[in-house]
Design a protein around this motif. Structure first.
Motif: not given
Length: 478
Positions: A296-298, A420-421, A455-475
């Motif tokens: 649902n979140l995705l 989470r929404l 996209g920038a707002a998603l990162v700023m609000f912590g919805v997604v995290k960018i980890g090593p190797g530019a791996r994107v995941r849901l927080a």
């Protein structure tokens, strides 16, 4: 790119994401091609003849649901095995569907001959011929086996052929009866392409298993009925507009819906991947609930910017795609996008109901929507035209979403994703404000700017995290 959750094994959601990414990218490409063909047809035919084509397609959808048996929603376990038995089962099923397609073509032919005026009747009959190819399409078998690559390519192939035929044949309003040729040829080629990779299917055709066909049909019947009721809520408005307000009003409304369909089709593709994943976890309620929440979140993260951005840019989008003649299409576009957002929010809950084996309960979702939609359309369309139809769509989808959520709770699935929404909704709101400020820019530039902001707002609000190797995941706390 991977999408996961810190607290949960990422495997179910990762599989869902990979399947959707594969189907979704192909679906985006296919739908963009189809959308280009629709824009071409609308501009070269004019609003009136385009309304005729849209009316025929709306009517055809009902027969399409009956002929396809809604197998992608049923979850046909008979065709899951990757062996000759599964291939033979698929062959039996498509043979039975082909017989139902012949019946549907005859019925639609009679309807077109005795009820509909010209050219509506001729256009509908020509489209109906394509139902034979729809019946032979084995997309359902690939999706239930978790192998979406070939059906994704087939969808793109069908739309590309359709577009090529339309570009060659359709030049003016006089060519309205040529528009269906692209659909028929494209669907036939796609069906042949998919069948070519299931050689064992012909064994099922030659050794037809009537028992298997009846069993599958019984399993599919509740969802076929639910889908037909859902179609009443989906396109009865367009049909009533054509019958009560003329083909031009139907053409304006159909143009707005063509933009909305880009969003809806991606959501349907997403749901087609959610169902198998949830079905595999039905006996593990904890894992089921986690995947349900993540799914649902995705979906919300992917679709809410389309709804918000499209509503803000409604008028310039219509002017860009369809031209000044379709200016009347801009007014209903915003409420129709809101209705699309409500529809998308319902897809995962309905998939959960089906995955838990409660197929008959899906009837309540679309049955309630059909009742509300028919009543409101009969009241609002004669008086308010296309805006009455759009308002009816919003009210209908509110009702269906409420019913779907109630049924999910009744099935014992906890809705643990509402909190989470908030963050992605906030990101979409930021995007909407900034896109409003630049709405006078060229549409492509405004869209790209909005996507970057979101996209920038998603990162700023912590919805997604960018980890090593530019791996994107849901927080995990998104």
């Amino acid at each position: 790119m991977g999408v996961g959750n810190d607290k949960v094994s990422p495997t179910p959601l990762a599989q869902l994401w990979r399947g959707f990414a594969m189907l979704g990218l192909a679906e985006i490409a296919a739908r963009l091609v189809a959308f280009g063909a629709t824009a071409w047809v609308s501009q070269h035919l004019g609003a009136g003849p385009f309304g005729v084509v849209s009316f025929a397609l709306a009517a055809l959808l009902y027969a399409n649901r009956v002929v396809s048996w809604e197998l992608e929603s049923v979850g046909v376990t008979e065709v899951v095995p990757r062996d000759e038995h599964g291939d033979a089962a698929a062959g039996t099923i498509i043979a039975a569907r082909f017989l139902s397609a012949i019946v549907a073509i005859v019925v639609l032919g009679g309807l077109a001959r005795w009820v509909l005026p010209s050219p509506d009747g001729v256009v509908l009959v020509l489209y109906a011929i394509g139902l034979a190819a729809v019946a032979l399409n084995t997309r359902f078998a690939y999706l239930m086996r978790g192998t979406p690559a070939r059906p994704a390519l087939a969808r793109f192939l069908a739309e590309s052929v359709n577009a090529a035929v339309v570009l060659v044949l359709v030049r003016s309003a006089a060519d309205v009866e040529r528009v269906p040729f692209g659909f028929v040829i494209g669907e036939a080629i796609a069906a042949a392409f998919l069948l070519s990779a299931i050689p064992g299917a012909w064994r099922g055709v030659r050794r037809f298993d009537a028992g298997l066909a009846r069993h599958t049909m019984r399993r599919a019947a509740p969802l076929v009925l639910a889908s037909l009721l859902g179609l009443i809520a989906f396109n009865l408005d367009l049909i009533l507009l054509r019958l009560t307000r003329g083909s031009e009003s139907a053409g304006f409304y159909a143009a707005a819906y063509a933009l909305v369909a880009l969003v809806l089709n991606l959501g349907v593709t997403y749901a087609a991947n959610v169902l198998p994943g949830l079905s595999r976890l039905r006996d593990d309620r904890d894992a089921f609930g986690r995947l349900y929440s993540d799914a649902n979140l995705l979906l919300f993260v992917l679709m809410v910017p389309c709804v918000v951005g499209g509503a803000v840019l409604a008028r310039p989008l219509v002017n860009l795609v369809f031209g000044a003649e379709y200016a009347s299409s801009a007014a209903p576009l915003a409420p129709l996008l809101v209705a699309a957002g409500l529809t998308l929010s319902r897809l995962v809950p309905v998939a959960a109901i089906v995955a838990l084996g409660r197929r008959r309960e899906a009837l309540w979702v679309n049955g309630s929507g059909a009742v509300v939609n028919v009543a409101l359309n009969l009241i609002l369309i004669p008086r308010f035209g296309i805006m009455g139809a759009a308002s009816s769509a919003v009210a209908t989808d509110i009702v269906r979403l409420v019913v779907a959520q109630a049924l999910v709770r009744r099935a014992g699935v906890e809705a643990r994703y509402a909190r989470r929404l908030v963050a992605p909704a906030s990101a979409a709101a930021v995007m909407g404000v900034l896109v409003w400020l630049v709405r006078a820019w060229p549409v492509p530039l405004a869209v790209v700017s909005g996507a970057a902001i979101y996209g920038a707002a998603l990162v700023m609000f912590g919805v997604v995290k960018i980890g090593p190797g530019a791996r994107v995941r849901l927080a995990e706390d998104a």
